[in-house]
Design a protein around this motif. Structure first.
Motif, short mmCIF file in Angstrom:
data_model
loop_
_atom_site.label_atom_id
_atom_site.label_comp_id
_atom_site.label_asym_id
_atom_site.label_seq_id
_atom_site.Cartn_x
_atom_site.Cartn_y
_atom_site.Cartn_z
N LEU A 68 -12.54 -21.92 0.96
CA LEU A 68 -12.71 -20.52 0.57
C LEU A 68 -12.59 -19.62 1.80
CD1 LEU A 68 -15.71 -20.82 -1.90
CD2 LEU A 68 -13.30 -20.49 -2.45
N PRO A 69 -12.09 -18.39 1.64
CA PRO A 69 -12.01 -17.46 2.78
C PRO A 69 -13.40 -17.17 3.32
CG PRO A 69 -10.75 -16.64 0.91
CD PRO A 69 -11.51 -17.83 0.43
N GLU A 70 -13.48 -16.95 4.63
CA GLU A 70 -14.77 -16.69 5.26
C GLU A 70 -15.35 -15.35 4.84
OE1 GLU A 70 -14.93 -17.31 9.46
OE2 GLU A 70 -13.72 -19.13 9.33
N GLY A 71 -14.50 -14.43 4.42
CA GLY A 71 -14.96 -13.09 4.04
C GLY A 71 -15.56 -13.02 2.65
N ARG A 73 -15.73 -13.46 -1.64
CA ARG A 73 -14.86 -13.29 -2.80
C ARG A 73 -13.97 -12.05 -2.74
NH1 ARG A 73 -18.37 -12.08 -8.05
NH2 ARG A 73 -16.83 -10.57 -8.64
N ASP A 75 -12.20 -11.22 -0.09
CA ASP A 75 -11.24 -11.46 0.99
C ASP A 75 -10.21 -12.47 0.50
OD1 ASP A 75 -9.92 -11.80 3.36
OD2 ASP A 75 -11.66 -12.49 4.50
N ASP A 76 -8.94 -12.24 0.83
CA ASP A 76 -7.89 -13.15 0.39
C ASP A 76 -7.57 -14.22 1.43
OD1 ASP A 76 -6.46 -11.81 2.31
OD2 ASP A 76 -4.79 -11.27 1.00
N GLY A 77 -8.28 -14.27 2.53
CA GLY A 77 -8.04 -15.27 3.56
C GLY A 77 -7.09 -14.80 4.64
N ALA A 78 -6.48 -13.65 4.46
CA ALA A 78 -5.57 -13.10 5.46
C ALA A 78 -6.12 -11.78 5.99
CB ALA A 78 -4.18 -12.90 4.86
N ALA A 79 -7.43 -11.62 5.94
CA ALA A 79 -8.13 -10.42 6.42
C ALA A 79 -7.77 -9.18 5.61
CB ALA A 79 -7.88 -10.21 7.91
N ARG A 80 -7.30 -9.36 4.40
CA ARG A 80 -7.04 -8.22 3.50
C ARG A 80 -8.14 -8.20 2.46
NH1 ARG A 80 -0.95 -10.11 2.67
NH2 ARG A 80 -2.17 -11.72 1.67
N ARG A 81 -8.55 -7.02 2.08
CA ARG A 81 -9.63 -6.87 1.11
C ARG A 81 -9.06 -6.57 -0.27
NH1 ARG A 81 -14.47 -8.42 2.90
NH2 ARG A 81 -15.51 -6.87 1.67
#
Length: 117
Positions: A68-71, A73, A75-81
């Motif tokens: 799962l992305p660190e950000g 739910r 966060d898409d994993g590419a630092a986009r919200r």
């Protein structure tokens, strides 16, 4: 609960956003006539054993092989919200119902750049 989710998946996905509350009222009236506290019936079920599922709204969905992305739910994993508007949330709930079945592939339809990925 299974009948409620089944009818919601079969019919709500085909309706306009304005018609969905009318369908929900009919489902509650005819499928859950004796239920006094509908919210308690439709609450999130207990978490499955192990760290194999992720919670979205009131659905425990089986996780895939990727972390799962660190950000979280949003966060898409590419630092986009993600922007979770009410209409997007409604569509994701309908998609979660379909994913939960895990029996058939799911076809996402829509115009180019409409957010199917």
């Amino acid at each position: 609960r299974a009948l409620y989710d089944g009818f919601s998946m079969a019919f709500a996905t085909q309706l306009s956003p304005e018609s969905e509350p009318r369908l929900e009222a009919l489902l509650q009236k005819y499928l859950l006539p004796g239920v006094k506290n509908i919210k308690s019936l439709l609450r999130t079920p207990p978490e499955p054993a192990g760290d194999t599922h992720v919670l979205f709204e009131h659905f425990w969905l089986k996780r895939g092989p990727l972390p799962l992305p660190e950000g979280g739910r949003d966060d898409d994993g590419a630092a986009r919200r993600f922007v979770l508007t009410p209409s997007v949330k409604r569509q994701l709930v309908n998609l979660a119902r379909a994913v939960l079945v895990r029996k058939h592939p799911i076809l996402l339809q829509g115009p180019t750049s409409s957010g199917k990925t």
